[in-house]
Structures are given as structure tokens and as C-alpha cells.
Design an enzyme around this catalytic site. Structure first.
Site, PDB file in Angstrom:
ATOM      1  N   GLN A   1       1.912  -6.686 -13.328  1.00 50.94           N
ATOM      2  CA  GLN A   1       1.448  -7.968 -13.197  1.00 50.94           C
ATOM      3  C   GLN A   1       0.771  -8.658 -14.658  1.00 50.94           C
ATOM      4  O   GLN A   1       1.140  -9.879 -14.901  1.00 50.94           O
ATOM      5  CB  GLN A   1       0.414  -8.102 -12.231  1.00 50.94           C
ATOM      6  CG  GLN A   1      -0.471  -9.244 -12.009  1.00 50.94           C
ATOM      7  CD  GLN A   1      -1.369  -8.874 -10.807  1.00 50.94           C
ATOM      8  OE1 GLN A   1      -0.910  -9.307  -9.835  1.00 50.94           O
ATOM      9  NE2 GLN A   1      -2.660  -8.856 -11.151  1.00 50.94           N
TER      10      GLN A   1
ATOM     11  N   HIS B   1     -13.193  -4.318  -9.189  1.00 55.82           N
ATOM     12  CA  HIS B   1     -13.216  -5.946  -9.247  1.00 55.82           C
ATOM     13  C   HIS B   1     -14.698  -6.135 -10.189  1.00 55.82           C
ATOM     14  O   HIS B   1     -14.869  -7.084 -11.017  1.00 55.82           O
ATOM     15  CB  HIS B   1     -13.291  -6.711  -7.984  1.00 55.82           C
ATOM     16  CG  HIS B   1     -12.040  -6.646  -7.500  1.00 55.82           C
ATOM     17  ND1 HIS B   1     -11.901  -5.867  -6.519  1.00 55.82           N
ATOM     18  CD2 HIS B   1     -10.889  -7.468  -7.808  1.00 55.82           C
ATOM     19  CE1 HIS B   1     -10.671  -6.252  -5.829  1.00 55.82           C
ATOM     20  NE2 HIS B   1      -9.908  -6.948  -6.748  1.00 55.82           N
TER      21      HIS B   1
ATOM     22  N   ARG C   1      -6.910   1.211  -1.993  1.00 57.95           N
ATOM     23  CA  ARG C   1      -6.099   2.029  -0.958  1.00 57.95           C
ATOM     24  C   ARG C   1      -6.355   3.470  -0.894  1.00 57.95           C
ATOM     25  O   ARG C   1      -6.096   4.061  -0.218  1.00 57.95           O
ATOM     26  CB  ARG C   1      -4.538   2.056  -1.461  1.00 57.95           C
ATOM     27  CG  ARG C   1      -4.091   0.564  -1.520  1.00 57.95           C
ATOM     28  CD  ARG C   1      -2.456   0.895  -2.103  1.00 57.95           C
ATOM     29  NE  ARG C   1      -2.174  -0.630  -2.038  1.00 57.95           N
ATOM     30  CZ  ARG C   1      -0.753  -1.016  -2.121  1.00 57.95           C
ATOM     31  NH1 ARG C   1       0.159  -0.273  -2.112  1.00 57.95           N
ATOM     32  NH2 ARG C   1      -0.458  -2.484  -2.124  1.00 57.95           N
TER      33      ARG C   1
ATOM     34  N   ASP D   1      -2.507  -2.778 -12.713  1.00 60.34           N
ATOM     35  CA  ASP D   1      -1.593  -3.517 -12.348  1.00 60.34           C
ATOM     36  C   ASP D   1      -0.811  -4.014 -13.536  1.00 60.34           C
ATOM     37  O   ASP D   1      -0.669  -5.350 -14.074  1.00 60.34           O
ATOM     38  CB  ASP D   1      -1.559  -4.603 -11.531  1.00 60.34           C
ATOM     39  CG  ASP D   1      -2.316  -4.176 -10.207  1.00 60.34           C
ATOM     40  OD1 ASP D   1      -1.560  -3.408  -9.553  1.00 60.34           O
ATOM     41  OD2 ASP D   1      -3.089  -4.625  -9.805  1.00 60.34           O
TER      42      ASP D   1
ATOM     43  N   SER E   1      -8.609   2.354  -6.620  1.00 63.89           N
ATOM     44  CA  SER E   1      -7.771   1.309  -5.773  1.00 63.89           C
ATOM     45  C   SER E   1      -8.306   1.327  -4.468  1.00 63.89           C
ATOM     46  O   SER E   1      -8.953   2.521  -3.853  1.00 63.89           O
ATOM     47  CB  SER E   1      -6.210   2.008  -5.619  1.00 63.89           C
ATOM     48  OG  SER E   1      -5.724   1.218  -4.663  1.00 63.89           O
TER      49      SER E   1
ATOM     50  N   GLN F   1       2.710 -14.578  -2.356  1.00 59.72           N
ATOM     51  CA  GLN F   1       2.947 -13.219  -3.215  1.00 59.72           C
ATOM     52  C   GLN F   1       3.315 -12.073  -2.207  1.00 59.72           C
ATOM     53  O   GLN F   1       3.369 -10.943  -2.758  1.00 59.72           O
ATOM     54  CB  GLN F   1       2.161 -12.867  -4.115  1.00 59.72           C
ATOM     55  CG  GLN F   1       0.673 -12.402  -3.684  1.00 59.72           C
ATOM     56  CD  GLN F   1      -0.295 -12.391  -4.812  1.00 59.72           C
ATOM     57  OE1 GLN F   1      -0.742 -13.075  -5.383  1.00 59.72           O
ATOM     58  NE2 GLN F   1      -0.627 -11.063  -5.044  1.00 59.72           N
TER      59      GLN F   1
HETATM   60  O1  PAF Z   1      -4.326  -8.895  -8.409  1.00 59.16           O
HETATM   61  C1  PAF Z   1      -4.583  -9.571  -7.675  1.00 59.16           C
HETATM   62  O2  PAF Z   1      -5.364  -9.426  -6.985  1.00 59.16           O
HETATM   63  C2  PAF Z   1      -3.548 -10.872  -7.358  1.00 59.16           C
HETATM   64  O3  PAF Z   1      -2.347 -10.676  -7.469  1.00 59.16           O
HETATM   65  C3  PAF Z   1      -4.004 -12.178  -8.253  1.00 59.16           C
HETATM   66  C4  PAF Z   1      -3.787 -11.715  -9.578  1.00 59.16           C
HETATM   67  C5  PAF Z   1      -5.536 -12.532  -7.828  1.00 59.16           C
HETATM   68  C6  PAF Z   1      -3.100 -13.215  -7.838  1.00 59.16           C
HETATM   69  O4  PAF Z   1      -3.164 -13.778  -6.512  1.00 59.16           O
END
Ligand code: PAF
Length: 277
Positions: A153, A34, A187, A150, A185, A61
Site C-alpha cells: 500500500q 495507529h 487481527r 502494509d 495488527s 477497497q
Molecule cells: O490502511 C488503511 O487503513 C486504508 O487502506 C486507508 C489508507 C485508510 C485507505 O482507506
């Protein structure tokens, strides 16, 4: 760095916020990955522009209530990370602030989200699209950063931006890896020492497979390397078209070899691009 816990507070802060505004949407539990997304957001915003981080564990989600409940919440550390990385503002809404009890509108995606991680997570990507669209609207951002790890996504969000004519630039961040090749990750922390030592085989398998020329060889090479370990269980290992994410058995355009592999109950994902030449 300001913190807004309601939409009203966010709006007040946005009024004086210099553009471009670059958003990093997160669910908290921030780690090095992040931090790298935040740094890339700053690069795009420049010193004149603004970097926002949203922290919201999005209930719609999650397909399993236990996963939502057990999702790590580390607010103090997250805010510290944001401060250290020069974030201008954090949006940290409560659930009630984001979703009305009688909400009845969702964003749905029904092509890119059907296979891979979407196959076993019913409604997951619709939940992601819905919250991301709301965050785009609420923060009025010009651009947003998403990790390539991801990739499904990322593809779904890029499709939403295209199909709904959103005026937002999507900035992908390449997958970050540990020195031994394992994709970073949160995880990874849950792996035992033995599992952690074995896990770089996922990357090795994808790299070896990417040297092959036929779809069948690509899949069989990766499968063999992953399954040689007694510690792994393959959730999926698929070759998909990079544009529409549909499974393919021929390389007639750029493809992605993607996998999800269980080590015990820890599910790791990774992928590699297979260029068409
Ligand atoms: O990747 C994530 O952490 C989530 O899927 C996101 C994009 C913040 C949406 O809740």
C-alpha cells in the site's frame, strides 16, 4: 478537537488551520499502531502545525461485501484515542458524502498492485488510491503518514504521489512489533492462544531467510520454518524487487521478502528488506 462529518464542515475548520497539516488516513478501529502514526504525525507537524485523522471505512477497497459489513466500527473509542494523542481535527464522513451514486472516475495502478496482496484482491489498491487522493484533496494536507507494515500500500501511494505530481510528503512509519517479534495488527486479537503463541515464527522465518544469499535459499528457508507448524497455511511467500514489486529469482538490487500466512481464517502479513551488497 473538532469533528467534521461533512465536506462543508471540514472546509470551515480548514480555513483557520495552521500549517503544516499532517494527515493520518484510517478506517477506524484504532489500535496502538495507529496511535504511533498519530504521534509521528505530531512530530512532523510540530506544536505549531496541525494533525488530522480521517476515519472512513472505504467501501470501494473491499472485494468481499461480508468483509465490509464485518469491519469493526468503534467510533467512541477512536475519538477518545485521537483526543488522548492530541489530534486537532477528525474527518468522519458518511459514504454518501464521499461517493456520488453515479461516480465514474477512479485512480488505477497497474504495476505495483498486481502481485502479493493485490493478486487475490481485485480492485483493492485502485480503491485505496482513489480514496487517499480524495482525502488528500479534501484535507489539503502537506504530508501524510502510512505504516510500513502494509508496504505494498505504501509503495502504491508513493507511486501515485510521483506519477500524479501530488505535492504531499509521504511519511512512512516502521512496522511496530510485539516483544516476541509478531507485527502488530488488529487481527492478532482474533488468534487463538495456540495460534498466537506460534505466530512469531513468521518473523523468525523472515529473519533467518534474510541471512541467506541466494533467492532460492531465501525462499526455501522461510517456507520451511513457516510450514513446520501444523497451524499455518501460506497464502503467498515471495521475493520481489523493492522498486517495482515484481517477483524476482535473483538478488541484483534491494528486494523484499513478503508473505501472507493464514492461521485458521486469520491472515497475517509481514515482510523484510533484503539488501543488495
Ligand atoms: O490502511 C488503511 O487503513 C486504508 O487502506 C486507508 C489508507 C485508510 C485507505 O482507506
Amino acid at each position: 478537537m473538532w469533528i467534521a462529518r461533512s465536506k462543508t464542515e471540514l472546509q470551515k475548520n480548514l480555513d483557520s488551520l495552521p500549517r503544516p497539516i499532517v494527515l493520518v488516513p484510517t478506517m477506524g478501529a484504532l489500535h496502538l499502531g495507529h496511535a504511533a502514526l498519530i504521534d509521528l504525525a505530531r512530530k512532523h507537524a510540530g506544536t505549531e502545525g496541525s494533525v488530522l485523522v480521517s476515519i472512513f471505512v472505504n467501501p470501494i477497497q473491499f472485494d468481499k461485501p461480508a468483509d465490509l459489513e464485518n469491519y469493526p466500527r468503534t467510533e467512541d473509542e477512536d475519538l477518545e484515542t485521537c483526543k488522548t494523542h492530541g489530534v486537532d481535527g477528525v474527518f468522519l464522513p458518511e459514504i454518501g458524502e464521499m461517493y456520488s451514486k453515479d461516480r465514474s472516475i477512479m485512480v488505477t495502478e497497474n504495476q505495483l498492485s498486481q502481485d502479493l496482496c493485490g493478486a487475490t484482491r481485485s480492485g483493492h489498491f485502485d480503491g485505496v488510491c482513489t480514496v487517499v487522493l480524495k482525502l488528500f484533496n479534501l484535507t489539503q494536507c502537506d504530508a501524510a503518514v502510512f505504516g510500513e507494515k502494509d508496504f505494498q500500500q505504501l509503495a502504491v501511494i508513493q507511486r501515485m504521489v510521483r506519477d500524479l505530481d501530488l505535492h504531499i510528503q509521504i511519511i512512512p512509519h516502521p512496522t511496530l512489533r510485539v516483544a516476541d517479534g509478531l507485527a502488530m495488527s488488529s487481527r492478532n486479537r482474533r488468534l487463538t492462544l495456540e495460534q498466537r503463541a506460534d505466530a512469531p515464527r513468521i518473523r523468525k522465518a523472515l529473519l533467518a531467510a534474510s541471512q541467506k544469499s541466494s533467492a532460492a535459499e531465501i525462499i526455501s528457508t522461510a517456507r520451511e520454518i513457516i510450514e513446520t507448524s501444523p497451524l499455518t497455511t501460506i497464502d503467498y511467500l515471495k521475493l520481489v524487487n523493492a522498486e517495482n514489486l515484481q517477483p524476482t529469482d535473483q538478488i541484483t538490487s534491494t528486494c523484499i521478502l513478503a508473505c501472507a500466512v493464514f492461521y485458521g481464517d486469520v491472515r497475517l502479513i509481514d515482510h523484510i528488506k533484503i539488501p543488495y551488497c
